[in-house]
Design a protein around this motif. Structure first.
Motif, PDB file in Angstrom:
ATOM      1  N   GLU A 156       0.824  -1.212   0.000  1.00  0.00           N
ATOM      2  CA  GLU A 156       0.000   0.000   0.000  1.00  0.00           C
ATOM      3  C   GLU A 156       0.862   1.267   0.000  1.00  0.00           C
ATOM      4  O   GLU A 156       0.603   2.198  -0.759  1.00  0.00           O
ATOM      5  CB  GLU A 156      -0.918   0.016   1.219  1.00  0.00           C
ATOM      6  N   GLN A 159       2.121   2.122  -3.302  1.00  0.00           N
ATOM      7  CA  GLN A 159       1.073   2.263  -4.316  1.00  0.00           C
ATOM      8  C   GLN A 159       1.250   1.277  -5.477  1.00  0.00           C
ATOM      9  O   GLN A 159       1.202   1.640  -6.647  1.00  0.00           O
ATOM     10  CB  GLN A 159       1.037   3.701  -4.825  1.00  0.00           C
ATOM     11  N   PRO A 181      -3.873  -2.934   6.018  1.00  0.00           N
ATOM     12  CA  PRO A 181      -4.479  -1.692   5.536  1.00  0.00           C
ATOM     13  C   PRO A 181      -5.992  -1.683   5.761  1.00  0.00           C
ATOM     14  O   PRO A 181      -6.668  -2.692   5.594  1.00  0.00           O
ATOM     15  CB  PRO A 181      -4.130  -1.700   4.043  1.00  0.00           C
ATOM     16  N   TRP A 184      -8.456  -3.013   2.976  1.00  0.00           N
ATOM     17  CA  TRP A 184      -8.454  -4.411   2.565  1.00  0.00           C
ATOM     18  C   TRP A 184      -9.594  -5.139   3.266  1.00  0.00           C
ATOM     19  O   TRP A 184      -9.642  -5.205   4.489  1.00  0.00           O
ATOM     20  CB  TRP A 184      -7.137  -5.087   2.929  1.00  0.00           C
ATOM     21  N   ARG A 202      -9.060  -5.311  -2.225  1.00  0.00           N
ATOM     22  CA  ARG A 202      -8.730  -3.923  -1.906  1.00  0.00           C
ATOM     23  C   ARG A 202      -9.855  -2.989  -2.331  1.00  0.00           C
ATOM     24  O   ARG A 202     -10.380  -3.086  -3.438  1.00  0.00           O
ATOM     25  CB  ARG A 202      -7.446  -3.521  -2.616  1.00  0.00           C
ATOM     26  N   GLN A 207      -5.323   5.003   2.743  1.00  0.00           N
ATOM     27  CA  GLN A 207      -4.311   3.963   2.843  1.00  0.00           C
ATOM     28  C   GLN A 207      -3.700   3.938   4.246  1.00  0.00           C
ATOM     29  O   GLN A 207      -2.493   3.918   4.430  1.00  0.00           O
ATOM     30  CB  GLN A 207      -3.215   4.197   1.809  1.00  0.00           C
TER      31      GLN A 207
END
Length: 210
Positions: A156, A159, A181, A184, A202, A207
């Motif tokens: 995450e 990215q 995260p 998720w 996701r 984030q």
């Protein structure tokens, strides 16, 4: 006393013990591929892979995949066999990388990238403006090393995931995955013997990490 000729007493190095893994579906269905039988390398069992790819059957074709701690490459190779657009394999063991390169050449796989590096190091070196955003990630870290949660966070932070990426995480059954995260969502989860396997989806958004 005459000296012993040490060169004659040397024996050639014993060949690396090998095991094999079978691809269970797609273009290469039934193909058996060697991998080095080294400590800690345990390919995802056939029945687990079959369940996983039943979950993923609508998502694999055309997917950009990342196979972390790839070992035998069983998960990434299964994805390629079933129509994934590409797979990036990452593992730090030189013997693993050599054998997987040989297997990819044997299969004439044109859409595979093989990285010989530590997974956390490779992820930390990735730029957040890389063009590739992975649709599907396979993660099977060594058991009891505390690697799963930090690697999830790195995916995450750098990215590396598509907006609605799917992330498969295979761990020892007793591990409680924490500090994942926020975006998720657990999509599927099962256990097989001493293995727990989870599939996360996701959701685009913040984030943050728990």
């Amino acid at each position: 006393m005459p000296r012993r000729n040490n060169s004659r007493s040397r024996r050639p190095a014993a060949p690396q013990p090998q095991s094999n893994v079978r691809i269970i579906g797609g273009e290469w269905r039934g193909r058996k591929l060697d991998f080095p039988a080294i400590e800690g390398l345990r390919p995802t069992p056939d029945r687990v892979r079959e369940t996983l790819f039943n979950w993923l059957q609508a998502y694999v074709p055309g997917a950009r995949c990342l196979d972390l701690f790839c070992g035998s490459g069983a998960l990434g190779l299964e994805a390629l066999s079933r129509g994934a657009a590409s797979v990036t394999f990452v593992d730090q063991a030189p013997e693993v990388v050599r054998q997987l390169r040989s297997n990819l050449n044997s299969l004439k796989a044109q859409n595979a990238e093989l990285i010989g590096n530590s997974v956390p190091t490779w992820l930390e070196q990735r730029s957040t403006n890389e063009e590739v955003r992975y649709d599907l990630v396979f993660m099977d870290p060594p058991f009891r090393k505390g690697l799963a949660a930090p690697v999830c966070a790195l995916l995450e932070q750098h990215q590396l995931l598509a907006d609605e990426a799917l992330i498969y995480v295979e761990t020892e059954v007793e591990l409680q995955l924490e500090q994942l995260p926020h975006n998720w969502q657990l999509y599927r989860e099962k256990q097989a013997g001493q293995v727990a396997y989870r599939l996360f989806m996701r959701q685009p958004g913040q984030q943050d990490i728990d």
